[in-house]
Scaffold this active site. Structure first.
Site, short mmCIF file in Angstrom:
data_model
loop_
_atom_site.label_atom_id
_atom_site.label_comp_id
_atom_site.label_asym_id
_atom_site.label_seq_id
_atom_site.Cartn_x
_atom_site.Cartn_y
_atom_site.Cartn_z
N ARG A 138 37.74 49.85 41.03
CA ARG A 138 37.30 48.67 41.35
C ARG A 138 37.89 47.40 41.20
O ARG A 138 37.63 46.33 40.83
CB ARG A 138 35.73 48.58 40.53
N SER A 175 25.84 46.63 42.90
CA SER A 175 26.06 46.82 41.42
C SER A 175 26.57 45.66 40.75
O SER A 175 27.65 45.31 40.70
CB SER A 175 26.95 48.13 41.23
N GLU A 209 30.90 43.01 37.92
CA GLU A 209 31.68 43.45 39.28
C GLU A 209 32.01 42.04 40.17
O GLU A 209 33.21 42.17 40.73
CB GLU A 209 31.04 44.60 39.88
#
Length: 351
Positions: free
Chosen positions: A161, A238, A343
């Site tokens: 990520r 998320s 995130e």
């Protein structure tokens, strides 16, 4: 600058999937790549703070907004062979077009909101596929050098990520180039949940169209496909990344988790570079936060379908959302000693 530049209050809540965020001092829209480069270059020369926005699906903007110019990237389209896509192109529309054209490789990334240019920045991934596995290169406007250049996948420093571009404002992604399979089949299915949905074994290749439909169905069931009428999709997807525990710390961390949840509980772990990846959703649930867990005044909550998404139930503020995020983060840390990290990009706000 852009002929569509506006001066005055443009609310960022109108440009984020969370529907949160205060006003921008100035706002401009770039509809072509040349215009995007020209706008950013001129703003940089003037010393103006710049916030680049595509689909706003990975942004949490503070209630005070942004004291600078927001540039919305509205470029679009892709090459005739489908391999190169403009940064401002709606991501899922592009993925759907590649699948319809009989090309495989992106199908497991179906249903992800946002624009194509954001995908390499955070190495977007889902259902066993990451952008790093299929990306060939990007075209980038280097703001320091004030030039457009090609950057290969190897130069992007991909990890879970993230990439060398995440958390910086050093470059502006203009287009992205992918390696796609021309046989109409998906990439090997790597995610067990998806394999079960498809009735296939892990590692199998299936028609890309079937994989896309299965992924979309799974995402809808978790409130992860945008729907204006469904508050579970008023989110940034998320909110926390799955934590990675460094190899030397794995035994102690797993022992603590097992001590809390019981020796009979199977702690889900996954291989990761330099350690082991844990499931953030699993930790959140076992720290006492169920689906639909409310935040301040019930204006925000965990999604009723997926504990990893923090959602705006209507009338919320960014402060409300961050208060819930802190509660979840701190609850997981107090119970398991594992730190969850956000995130999305946080603009003019912090956890």
């Amino acid at each position: 600058m852009s002929t569509v530049e506006t001066v005055g209050r443009t609310w960022l809540r109108e440009h984020t999937t969370l529907r949160l965020g205060g006003p921008a001092r100035r706002f401009a829209v770039a509809e072509t790549t040349d215009e995007l480069v020209a706008i950013v270059r001129k703003l940089d020369e003037a010393g103006e703070p710049v916030l680049l926005v595509g689909g706003g699906s990975n942004l949490v903007v503070g209630d005070e907004g942004f004291d600078g110019t927001v540039v919305r990237i509205a470029t679009g389209g892709w090459s005739d062979d489908f391999t190169t896509v403009a940064a401002g192109q709606d991501w899922d529309a592009y993925v759907g077009a590649t699948v319809e054209a009989g090309l495989g490789g992106l199908e497991c990334l179906s249903g992800i909101p946002g624009r194509a240019g954001a995908t390499p920045i955070q190495n977007v991934g889902a259902y066993g596929c990451e952008i790093s596995q299929v990306l060939e290169s990007i075209e980038l406007y280097d703001r320091a050098a004030r030039e457009v250049r090609t950057v290969t996948a190897a130069e992007l420093g991909f990890a879970y990520r993230t990439s060398v571009l995440k958390g910086t404002d050093s470059g502006v992604v203009l287009s992205v180039r992918f390696r796609l399979a021309g046989d109409g089949l998906s990439a090997p299915v790597r995610y067990a949940e998806l394999a079960r949905r498809l009735g296939a074994h892990v590692g199998a290749r299936v028609p890309a169209s079937e994989a896309r439909e299965a992924v979309l169905a799974l995402r809808r069931g978790k409130g992860m496909v945008l729907d204006a009428g469904d508050h579970d999709t008023w989110s940034a997807g998320s909110f926390f990344t799955n934590p990675i525990v460094a190899e030397p710390d794995v035994p102690n961390v797993l022992a603590r988790i097992t001590d809390v949840v019981g020796a009979d509980a199977a702690v889900p772990t996954y291989p990761a570079d330099g350690g082991v990846k844990l499931s953030a959703a699993w930790l959140i649930e076992r720290a006492g936060f169920a689906k639909g867990h409310p935040g301040p005044g019930g204006r925000v909550s965990l999604s009723t379908k997926h504990t990893l998404a923090l959602t705006n139930r209507g009338g919320a503020t960014t402060a409300d959302l961050l208060a819930l995020a802190r509660q979840v983060r701190d609850g997981v840390f107090e119970r398991f000693g594992v730190e969850l990290r956000p995130e999305p990009l946080l603009v003019n706000c912090a956890l």
